[in-house]
Design a protein around this motif. Structure first.
Motif, PDB file in Angstrom:
ATOM      1  N   HIS A 129       0.895  -1.182   0.000  1.00 45.91           N
ATOM      2  CA  HIS A 129       0.000   0.000   0.000  1.00 45.91           C
ATOM      3  C   HIS A 129       0.918   1.213   0.000  1.00 45.91           C
ATOM      4  O   HIS A 129       1.683   1.419   0.948  1.00 45.91           O
ATOM      5  N   ALA A 152       0.716   4.261   0.671  1.00 48.26           N
ATOM      6  CA  ALA A 152       0.675   5.225   1.777  1.00 48.26           C
ATOM      7  C   ALA A 152       1.387   4.718   3.014  1.00 48.26           C
ATOM      8  O   ALA A 152       1.784   5.509   3.872  1.00 48.26           O
ATOM      9  N   LEU A 182       3.238   6.365   6.398  1.00 47.90           N
ATOM     10  CA  LEU A 182       2.424   6.184   7.602  1.00 47.90           C
ATOM     11  C   LEU A 182       3.167   5.431   8.693  1.00 47.90           C
ATOM     12  O   LEU A 182       2.990   5.706   9.873  1.00 47.90           O
ATOM     13  N   HIS A 192       4.671  10.120   9.095  1.00 44.63           N
ATOM     14  CA  HIS A 192       3.466  10.521   9.822  1.00 44.63           C
ATOM     15  C   HIS A 192       3.910  11.039  11.192  1.00 44.63           C
ATOM     16  O   HIS A 192       4.784  10.443  11.818  1.00 44.63           O
TER      17      HIS A 192
END
Lengths: 450, 450, 450, 450
Positions: free
Chosen positions: C77, C79, C83, C95
């Motif tokens: 994924h 992201a 993250l 993040h």
């Protein structure tokens, strides 16, 4: 003469220069007993140095009068325009408010020299039939300077209170004016009874008023009564002795958060000097004043309380008197309605800056009606500071004077022992956040009339 | 004479009163150009008012000498014992450190009067063959006062830097002592080569030393080299121009957090006066000094940097010189090892308080070896401030002088342009947290030797 | 196989997939008793959610192994790369650390599915004679995951301690392993005597080590002794009962500031359950553990103390034993010197994660020499976390693993009851700021030998 | 039935159990799409976890109804009385508000089981002709639960907005209900003209009302007009494009401080997706909603603005329309006066929770008069939240419901797209501090009528 900044009555206008010099001299006189160090320090963000006050009020005349009306205007020192601008975005940048105390240069002597230079140029401007526009702004500037006279005293009191040696600004205690007469008993004075009544609030001219006192407008008053006198130190002792600061029942939610997070246990300048089991003994406490640390006098009006404390006291007081209607803070319109009726004796009897007491004083029963409406302490009201219907701020940068503060502030009325007598009016609206304590703020109770 | 507070050599002990008066006079001389307002303000918690310094060093003599050795001791003012105690829990309570600037009374004149009274009593104490214990504590008090002489200058520099008018403490620029000679080229000086070598660190007497410089003890040095001179303003410009403050690659994690949260973009007193695309042009920058705001001179040693910045610069510098061993900060033991060897010329050539420059200066190549080891700027080291093996703090309350700060601080070595020449030694350990910038702190590079 | 990330010995390399699966399974097993809510919350910035730990260690394998070595790599994924990046600027953005607990999606199930997908791809990568570079980074990833196993437990303990219901992670108390034998008496074990001695510190291979354990290098040890066992809860009670937390005499200046500003009165998870006049009664206190709130056992090693507390205790302890040399914290080199000698029995007898106790335990006298060197609690040392002479950080982004934290941290040694046994070494350097308490941090005393 | 908690009309009272079940079921339905993790997290102090909401509203019934009226009452779990008490000091201690998100146990399932158990006991209580006192408190509890239904949605929206993956609560966009009709043109609707007029404000019964809506009382309205519709996203874009957030001219002083210190540049959930030179292009912006991140629709009412922003917009808008009287926020009495007249169509056309849109929607011109008075967004007023003349708080602990918040808050009126339709009234007073943005708060302009 138009009304942009309010009317200036004829008598005053006849001698603008004399009035100018008198107000300016009074400011310098307040600073006279202070050292350069005393005039330099900013003990908290809200309490500006005396030197800054001396400079800022001069900045006001230079910026709003000389710059605008003086032919061939040239600034005394170009940097002062930013350095001593308080909050007028319309004039330009400002030196950060929290750093006023760091500016050790210009020196106090240089600031006083600037004052003198501006005074000379102002006198020239006022010499030959000054234009109405000049006189209007002049009056704003003088009223502004009078406000800062009060702030010089309250900011200085805060500064001196931070010194463990408890220094004295004015060595005069007990106050000569303190009445030896028996204290005036509290009682309720009815002002509107029976049915709601229409009244008028706001400045009605002639004479100067700030924009926030206008326009005069009708308002609806519900039946109400006012306490005849202010709440006293003695009554506050009973509140403390009953655990008033430790019981959430009396406090607004935000007030209770404030009490706990700030560890509030008494009015700002109270100092416990003995820890007996009974707080309500006066000799257990002393109070810091501009005369130094003095005994607590039970008949003196309470002062240096926040709106949270005033509100909590009213709720506690009501619980002690269950047979009576609940007490509360008056609205500013109730207060003004009463003050209009008793304006003349209140002004005559008032304890203002000129009395020299620099502290609220026990009341004397000089007339029938609510006493101490003017002078002694600013009275917290139940009213948020908001524009009157149809309000318009002054035009230009000076419109930032009052209008932009109309949120999250509470109105106080009546002036204090640090307010010049010629500065106060029944329509005058002072305003501070609800947790403000370093001003001479006190409390008069009100209640609904049956 | 025992060694509780270190040895005091015979020559100095012969004239303790003369030395006392000389040091005391130097402190007052530093404050002479200042107004009472300048002496009053505390611009941040770490930067105390000059008046407080003047009082605290006097408190030291009154508390640790007069109170202990004077017959029939009576305090000059009982409240001063708390008011001017810095951090000695063994003496008792202290006025809160962050509120030193709020004490406008006693006035500057009263503090100077106190100084004079203590001086007179001290001279009496020193008059007739003072006991060794008196002389020992006397020396501590004089060294202590010399430390505060440096702090008066650095705290004052910080205060003046907060004034948008950029005031001048000493109107002398360009510095007469600035060398017109061509700059000394950077090169590496080998100090230990081949194999690790045993050395000795710490004070070896005679003469005064602080407890934290003792005991002298063996330490193991790995092969290393030192840069011949300090890092300069010009080299720092290149670091900025290369985006040094915007690239996490160069920074320790805590340093990068500090840079971003504090919006650090240059050394403390640098001011950008033009915003060209190329930061590395000297004329784009000026520097605030005790002489006011002056042009940036590329050959002057960098100063007013934190340890984070020093460390980041070393990592950046290494990446610019990939063919060489990586540069780093020296350990305090490497520094001391080198300084022991070059102590004499370093002291002779050093730029100290007495030069009057009050600013680091371009180096002159006066001898072969690392230059500028003493004076100019304190040199950040890679060493945390920790007790030496076998360390014992001084006995009694004065034991709080150094020992209780031995955590979360980094050692700096060598003294600065604000340090009195008679105060510095090669074993002298200064210490500050890694983010400290208001002192005259700079950087010399080191590296492992192959 | 080069040594960028340390050696991996032959036996382990022979079965990388088995070892990979075993470590990965242990992490999931630790989370098994937890609800999705338990895995979600971040109770303070330093204590990350279990779900985040589960994801971040997977991110490590995906980023540093799959992305680099997997043919046709495609992220699970996109992201997640930001993250679940902890602090690797070399990998890119992160993040914000303080907002890890706000990420409720992906769900716990989605994170576990990601783990499984990465595990399958990792197994494929490891299937056919993986390259040495793969095995090296694999080992880093597994050691990294083991570190997070300990953090899962300590962060969870902190979370559960915030719940007024005192929830239980593992319902097992009293611990089966608690020795009923009489407690081991404290005594001093001499390690270096007479003259300073040269020793070797740092990892000597073979086997994995972090970069901060290298290079192995000579160091000089001054004569010293170590306490035979760790300081216990019972000894700490005596410290509290003597007013240890209320007396500035025992504390470093920064420690005293910390005690007062944070209102510290006992180790982190101690809870007063009765307020007798004598604090030193065990039954007045309980302790919160992963088994819930349990009675205080006087023979259990003290844990969840800061370095400030450890240091203050040593100073207090010394004052109770005035006839002895002063006790202090050991340096990390003293500790390592002793641990090298007793490594084998210490490892055999150690109370690690695998014991299931999840709490330090009373010592049993299994051999002659310092006991409990490995396991039970991390031992605070007197050493700041600094690079070893000649230190070089790993190359590439993984070089941010350890090196950039080498400032303002203190070294701890020896592992704890939450450390996997296969993870610890005598050269292992853990590090935390001096005020850290939520880890299993405890104390062994040391002292100079005469 | 007395009126302590307001009237409950006959029809509703006939089926209290049915109504109870319907409201309770609606709360659970709102939480149904959420994971246990979604229900656990408190993203900021003001935004409580869904699980806490589910528990607290159950606490309300258990504490104020079962405890008081159930024979042989026994609490479901004694600790819940403190754990889920929000702010009722009259009930006792409270778990700290900022730590609601740390309570991972009881689990979501346990909280739902508690709900069910309380529901069964409530149905038993309501089964046989419940006493009027029961029905009164029941109604308070149901209204209370409806308030928390709105809070569940707004708190959840805030939580999801913190997730960089922009999760979706309800995957439905574009909203089916969005009108394709041409937008309704703005115009002014006169409500009072010529002379000030007396009106009545406050709840007039029958039916439930909170204590703060009483007593109904006369109030004086000055001539005024209201905007026909709410301010839209498109109009707000123009404000941004004109530099509205960067010009102190439009802002109250406290608002300007807020804008600068919080770096406010747009409404709370706006996200800039392109940085063209012209901010006023819709496609440069997206908006985060309960449907995820969606395109900005210019005709949708603006929402998630603070009172500061609403006030600044009005001042900016006035400057764009210099020929017109200045626009401002309506007072709550002006708003209520208008809403009383248009209550029926406003309620019929309103966009409430039941529409499922969960977002304000473009207005449709369904009748002549001010549109969108009820539903869509809460409308900021110019009125501080204060007691009505003669106000008395409810008796007992439930009196803390509203009264203790009557300071430093601003009144909002009309309900929103997250308000249950049966919950709203024209006399309903919502209140929040002036910087509140996470509620569905929007703006309708008003102005003085000539």
């Amino acid at each position: 003469m138009n009304t942009v900044y309010g009317h200036t009555d004829a008598a005053a206008a006849g001698a603008p220069a004399r009035r100018y010099l008198a107000v300016r001299a009074q400011t310098v006189a307040l600073a006279a007993p202070l050292s350069e160090a005393d005039c330099q320090v900013q003990p908290m963000p809200d309490a500006s140095p005396t030197k800054w006050h001396l400079a800022h009020v001069t900045w006001f005349f230079e910026t709003f009068l000389l710059e605008r009306f003086e032919p061939h205007f040239k600034p005394y020192h170009p940097a002062y325009r930013v350095l001593f601008n308080s909050y007028y975005n319309g004039v330009g940048e400002q030196h950060p408010r929290t750093q006023r105390g760091l500016v050790t240069r210009p020196s106090l002597a240089e600031v006083l020299a600037w004052r003198q230079a501006v005074d000379e140029r102002m006198l020239a401007l006022l010499a030959n039939h000054p234009a109405p526009a000049v006189l209007e702004v002049l009056e704003v500037g003088l009223q502004h300077e009078q406000q800062h006279q009060e702030l010089i005293l309250t900011d200085l009191l805060y500064l001196l209170s931070c010194n463990p040696l408890s220094p004295v600004y004015r060595p005069r205690w007990p106050l000569a004016l303190v009445s030896p007469a028996p204290p005036v008993a509290q009682r309720w004075v009815g002002l509107v009874a029976g049915q709601p009544a229409l009244s008028q609030a706001g400045h009605a001219g002639p004479g100067f008023a700030f924009d926030n006192e206008t326009p005069r407008h009708p308002c609806l008053l519900h039946p109400y009564e006012l306490a005849r006198r202010l709440v006293t130190h003695g009554e506050w002792l009973a509140f403390i002795d009953d655990g008033g600061y430790a019981n959430p029942r009396w406090w607004l939610s935000a007030g209770w958060d404030w009490v706990r997070s700030q560890h509030i246990e008494s009015p700002l300048y109270w100092r416990r000097v003995a820890h007996g089991s009974d707080a309500a003994i006066c000799s257990n406490w002393q109070v810091f004043t501009l005369h130094g640390q003095v005994p607590l006098d039970p008949h003196t009006p309470i002062t240096h309380i926040s709106c949270f404390e005033a509100d909590a006291f009213a709720r506690w007081w009501s619980a002690q008197h269950p047979a009576q209607p609940a007490a509360r803070l008056p609205t500013e319109f109730e207060w003004e309605h009463a003050a209009q009726r008793y304006a003349e004796p209140a002004l005559a009897a008032g304890n203002f800056l000129e009395s020299g007491a620099l502290h609220p004083m026990p009341v004397a029963a000089r007339f029938d009606g609510p006493l101490q409406l003017l002078g002694d302490v600013w009275e917290w009201t139940a009213s948020s500071y908001a524009p009157y219907p149809g309000f318009q701020a002054w035009e230009g940068p000076v419109g930032e004077y009052n209008a932009k503060f109309m949120v999250n502030q509470t109105v106080l009325r009546g002036g204090s022992c640090a307010t010049p007598k010629s500065h106060i009016r029944t329509s005058y609206r002072n305003f501070f956040p609800t947790d403000t304590r370093w001003q001479f703020n006190g409390l008069r109770l009100a209640r609904d009339a049956c």
